[in-house]
Design an enzyme around this catalytic site. Sequence first.
Site, mmCIF file in Angstrom:
data_model
loop_
_atom_site.group_PDB
_atom_site.id
_atom_site.type_symbol
_atom_site.label_atom_id
_atom_site.label_comp_id
_atom_site.label_asym_id
_atom_site.label_seq_id
_atom_site.Cartn_x
_atom_site.Cartn_y
_atom_site.Cartn_z
ATOM 1 N N TYR A 164 -26.137 44.512 30.674
ATOM 2 C CA TYR A 164 -26.042 43.128 31.174
ATOM 3 C C TYR A 164 -24.664 42.869 31.789
ATOM 4 C CZ TYR A 164 -23.148 42.005 27.121
ATOM 5 O OH TYR A 164 -22.143 41.978 26.198
ATOM 6 N N PHE A 173 -17.407 37.081 32.175
ATOM 7 C CA PHE A 173 -16.779 37.016 30.854
ATOM 8 C C PHE A 173 -17.132 38.237 29.988
ATOM 9 C CE2 PHE A 173 -20.800 34.656 30.368
ATOM 10 C CZ PHE A 173 -21.371 35.273 29.265
ATOM 11 N N ASP A 174 -18.143 39.023 30.394
ATOM 12 C CA ASP A 174 -18.497 40.194 29.570
ATOM 13 C C ASP A 174 -19.414 41.116 30.385
ATOM 14 O OD1 ASP A 174 -18.594 41.939 27.463
ATOM 15 O OD2 ASP A 174 -20.035 40.771 26.273
ATOM 16 N N TYR A 186 -23.787 29.085 22.964
ATOM 17 C CA TYR A 186 -22.732 28.927 21.958
ATOM 18 C C TYR A 186 -22.373 27.466 21.709
ATOM 19 C CZ TYR A 186 -22.293 33.953 22.359
ATOM 20 O OH TYR A 186 -22.549 35.287 22.348
ATOM 21 N N PHE A 245 -26.780 35.556 32.761
ATOM 22 C CA PHE A 245 -26.856 36.980 32.398
ATOM 23 C C PHE A 245 -27.749 37.724 33.391
ATOM 24 C CE2 PHE A 245 -25.685 35.082 28.360
ATOM 25 C CZ PHE A 245 -24.764 35.979 27.863
#
Length: 539
Positions: free
Chosen positions: A28, A38-39, A84, A101
Amino acid sequence: TELGVERRFVPESCPRAVRPGDFVRYHYLGAFPDGTRFDSSYDRGSTFNVFVGKGQLIAGMDQALVGMCVNERRFVKIPPQLAYGSEGVPGVIPPNAVLHFDVLLIDLWNSEDEVQVQTYFKPEKCPRTVQVSDFVRYHYNGTFLDGTLFDSSHNRMRTYDTYVGIGWLIPGMDQGLLGMCVGEKRIITIPPFLAYGEDGDGKEIPGQASLVFDVVLLDLHNPKDGIAIENQLVPESCERRSQTGDFLRYHYNGTLLDGTLFDSSYSRNHTYDTYVGKGYVIAGMDEGLLGVCTGEKRRIIIPPHLGYGEEGRGKIPGSAVLVFDIHVVDFHNPSDSVSITVHYKPSNCTVLSKKGDYLKYHYNASLLDGTLLDSTHSLGKTYNIVLGSGQVVLGMDMGLQDMCVGERRTVVIPPHLGYGEDGVEGEVPGSAVLVFDIELLELVSGLPEGYMFVWNGEVSPNLFEEIDQNHDGEVLLEEFSEYIQTQVDTGKGKLAPGFDFEKIVKNMFTNQDRDGNGKVTAEEFKLKDQEAREEHDEL
């Protein structure tokens, strides 16, 4: 405020979709709506591995993954209440953040899964299938569920060789190979808990990976196997079967169990010639060649422990089962003598052939399998010999003994009484048994052994003087030859039949010319019975 799922790529084939409770591996990219990343699992070089629907993920991802196929790509928008929330993740995700995502599903399995087997080719004949403790040789391509290749025996150009069901393989492969036929092709899908589990193999295979093996089985045997014999053609007439110590000549095609040809005597246009039961060939062939008839065709299947073992030889790989399709051309034993079968003998059979007789006969010569070698009939003339004089092979000299004129017989001659190991180039193969069908047409009685000329009456007491026509006390070859010719023409003497007149006379003259000066004197001249011991043929 709502979960958004966009299916950006869906594979044509989707045999299975994610359900709650499944374990997935996926890649992902995580970003905010403005594109700020962010990731990323890609940055870490490993997939994200997790159970779906068990609270191990944020709620939005738990929902978004359901229904995905392996290799499917989805773009997911998750509102904060499904991500979150108002707290966010300090230093990474701010409060009340919408998350995007880009997800690619790599793998999918469930703890209740079993090994899946899909056979896509199966031979029509399947005399035997893989059982526990069998030894197999197979090729494979190993991929992950998304199709990524991690290993291939084809690339190494060597089969994978192993026992089945005794723990030499991962449990899923042990199960997946059972029941396969040689030549069968199947796809074996193995969940990670029956493969390399959570840790992977430490090299190419990551933890929790489902494995897919595309397998073709090439070979199969059990260490307890003996040879297998399949009779393909047995002649109606089989008077003799091969035994230990016999010498065989046979043709063969040698293949592996999957049909791959590794050798052929036909391609060399020469039989394979060997003793049986003496260790000259591999143990399985030594056993498989026993009890065959001339002309028989059989298939001999030999397990590797009776063939070339774990090491193999030449084009034969290690641990290979061998298949020999053989055709027995002939066989004999070194102790064999000439075999004579009389087909016809005249009722008035009083004169029998013996050593020294001059014979005229017809014959057909063939090999033991019926291959014709030669025939006097096709030449339109008889074959003429002096029996026992070495003009034919020893076996024929033996086979022509004690025949009557008009008799017909078959003479079978083993190679040690025929043309031996070398044969006759272009005509008779080496170590070949010969078969002669013979008819004796004429017999001229020969002279007693050791004589080239005999008198039909009393011998003149003045023999030397009669030969010495010019009375000079010396006899020349011309005088000697003329005198012998006259005796034969007038019936007073007889020469050994079947020999050249000039050669006989010259031989007789040379024996009398003891000092070798080209002349015979009265002192040199002796009849044979006047010699106490004489090694040459004389008068």
